[in-house]
Write an enzyme that holds these catalytic residues in place. Structure first.
Site, short mmCIF file in Angstrom:
data_model
loop_
_atom_site.label_atom_id
_atom_site.label_comp_id
_atom_site.label_asym_id
_atom_site.label_seq_id
_atom_site.Cartn_x
_atom_site.Cartn_y
_atom_site.Cartn_z
N LYS A 22 45.06 38.22 -0.14
CA LYS A 22 45.07 37.68 1.22
C LYS A 22 46.50 37.48 1.70
O LYS A 22 46.85 37.84 2.83
CB LYS A 22 44.34 36.34 1.24
CG LYS A 22 44.49 35.57 2.55
CD LYS A 22 43.84 34.20 2.49
CE LYS A 22 44.72 33.15 1.87
NZ LYS A 22 45.57 32.43 2.85
N ASN A 23 47.35 36.91 0.84
CA ASN A 23 48.72 36.58 1.25
C ASN A 23 49.59 37.82 1.45
O ASN A 23 50.69 37.71 1.98
CB ASN A 23 49.36 35.64 0.22
CG ASN A 23 48.75 34.25 0.27
OD1 ASN A 23 48.09 33.88 1.24
ND2 ASN A 23 48.96 33.48 -0.77
N CYS A 120 45.66 24.59 6.92
CA CYS A 120 45.13 23.51 6.08
C CYS A 120 46.15 22.40 5.88
O CYS A 120 47.35 22.60 5.98
CB CYS A 120 44.61 24.06 4.75
SG CYS A 120 45.61 25.29 3.97
N ARG A 125 54.61 22.17 7.07
CA ARG A 125 55.17 23.51 6.86
C ARG A 125 55.74 23.99 8.19
O ARG A 125 55.11 24.72 8.93
CB ARG A 125 54.08 24.45 6.33
CG ARG A 125 53.55 24.02 4.98
CD ARG A 125 52.76 25.13 4.33
NE ARG A 125 51.37 25.11 4.75
CZ ARG A 125 50.45 25.95 4.30
NH1 ARG A 125 50.78 26.86 3.42
NH2 ARG A 125 49.20 25.88 4.71
N ASP A 310 50.18 27.84 -5.48
CA ASP A 310 48.79 28.18 -5.19
C ASP A 310 47.90 28.17 -6.43
O ASP A 310 46.68 28.39 -6.33
CB ASP A 310 48.70 29.55 -4.50
CG ASP A 310 49.00 29.46 -3.01
OD1 ASP A 310 49.14 28.33 -2.50
OD2 ASP A 310 49.09 30.52 -2.36
N ARG A 402 38.11 31.44 3.01
CA ARG A 402 39.39 31.89 3.54
C ARG A 402 40.15 32.72 2.50
O ARG A 402 40.99 33.53 2.86
CB ARG A 402 40.25 30.69 3.96
CG ARG A 402 39.73 29.91 5.16
CD ARG A 402 40.69 28.79 5.54
NE ARG A 402 42.05 29.31 5.60
CZ ARG A 402 43.11 28.71 5.04
NH1 ARG A 402 42.95 27.58 4.37
NH2 ARG A 402 44.31 29.24 5.15
#
Length: 425
Positions: A22-23, A120, A125, A310, A402
């Site tokens: 995903k990233n 989230c 950030r 993560d 997600r």
């Protein structure tokens, strides 16, 4: 709202194909904005965040076509007819990665208006590094009415920017923008994550000139235009790491395929110290406990190649049922211990002091109703539920959707007693 029910205590055995990251997929999708030709991305996971990015790009005028499913999805993106250079709040608020359209749109069209992002709740950030970096490339930027309004009517100019701290998203945004800037750009203290490298390789396939890939100094020679390309999304090292932890946490054995083990060096080193037996191959690995209980080990999150933030919640879940004590220190995000109260509801012994958590292992966790608070915290609840006695009900599992493709199906195929309970609305 959907929930996940797990009846724990079953060792996992089998083979899991790791999905695309995903990233990596999100910035790769944004890169389509740099060209009027088609960018084809294969190995793109079917996730809520990928769908959100597709919707955002479509409102800019990008056309998207998807074919395949379950680990073999391909998306074709064409930004030949951009109709809007504004990324609206209603879409950007759903996902922080939406800010990645800022650099490409500004570089190609000379103006971009992007809402300040949401996402989230794992800490502050800010987008200040994105803004300062683009300013170093000649952009004029004002923040007004909740939007970043950037202009470069004569185009961006190559420049030098030193990141005061490592930022994956800002590195990606500036690297994309610099590809169409006039002259040479140097990014110092740039992020080195595999997903950043994957984007750089894709940009080069599109005709970009990015060098220094994999180091903390990137040099980009600007070009007049980028063309279309085909690119395969790198495997998701966070998904692979999550399932590796699940294997040893349940005293099972899993073979993880489709991922290069070197992407997981920090995790695999730590798991080996804790008592895992790991065999690595060119495109995968096999993992189980070496002998008896896992042992507690200290962990500190750091930018790549250090231990990834993560995977912090997942490794903490493992430490709750490991022998002895362990200290987990979070250095990337300040609010990333929201899973601690939920793990404690299941019988974990954890004490948090500022940015560190002391975990004393217990013999067994007990199933309980718990609440997901963010993407990685939610999967730590899954891991805890797999290892616990009795039944665990995980609420607010939209977070999982997600970032984890077909999570229940992959785990169930390896022996987990797991199911999704469909909710209303």
């Amino acid at each position: 709202m959907d929930k996940i029910r797990i009846r724990g205590g079953r060792p996992l055995h089998g083979r899991i194909q790791i999905s695309g990251a995903k990233n990596a997929g999100l910035p790769l999708m944004a890169a389509c904005l740099l060209s009027d030709q088609t960018l084809t991305l294969s190995n793109l996971p079917a996730l809520a965040d990928i769908a959100t990015m597709a919707t955002l790009l479509e409102q800019h005028g990008v056309t998207t076509e998807v074919e395949g499913e379950n680990g073999s999805r391909t998306m074709r993106l064409n930004a030949g007819n951009i109709t809007s250079t504004t990324a609206p709040y209603d879409l950007v608020r759903k996902m922080r990665a939406s800010v990645l359209v800022l650099g490409p749109i500004l570089a190609r069209f000379g103006e971009a208006r992007v809402s300040l992002p949401g996402g989230c709740a794992i800490g502050n950030r800010p987008v200040d590094l994105h803004v300062k970096g683009l300013t170093a490339l000649g952009a004029e930027i004002v923040l007004e009415e909740g939007y970043i309004h950037a202009k470069a009517p004569k185009g961006l100019k190559g420049g030098r920017y030193v990141f005061p701290q490592v930022s994956v998203g800002a590195t990606e945004n500036l690297m994309m923008a610099a590809c169409l800037a006039e002259g040479e750009t140097t990014l110092v203290n740039a992020a080195r994550e595999p997903e950043v490298n994957d984007l750089a390789h894709c940009l080069n396939a599109m005709g970009g000139k990015v060098s220094g890939i994999g180091t903390d100094t990137l040099t980009i020679q600007g070009v007049a235009a980028l063309h279309g390309a085909e690119h395969r999304v790198v495997a998701d090292r966070i998904e692979a790491g999550t399932y590796a932890i699940a294997a040893v946490m349940t005293d099972g054995e899993l073979e993880l395929t489709g991922v290069c083990p070197t992407l997981l060096e920090a995790l695999l080193k730590l798991l080996t110290e804790a008592g895992a037996k790991i065999d690595t191959f060119e495109d995968g690995l096999r993992i189980r406990r070496a002998n008896g209980m896992m042992a507690g080990v200290d962990v500190m999150t750091e930018p790549y190649p250090g231990f990834p933030t993560d995977l912090q919640a997942q490794i903490m879940a493992l430490m709750t049922v490991s022998k002895g004590a362990a200290m987990v220190t979070e250095t990337i995000f300040e609010n990333r211990f929201m899973h601690v109260p939920e793990l404690c509801r299941m019988g974990a012994n954890i004490n948090v002091h500022h940015s560190s958590a002391m975990i004393r292992g217990v013999e067994k966790l007990k199933g309980a109703p718990v609440m997901a608070t963010d993407l990685r915290a939610s999967v730590s609840m899954v891991l805890a539920g797999l290892a616990a006695e009795g039944e665990t009900i995980i609420n607010r599992v939209y977070h999982l959707d997600r970032g984890y493709e077909r999570l229940e199906a992959k785990l169930a195929a390896c022996g987990a007693d797991i199911e999704r309970l469909r909710g209303e609305g």
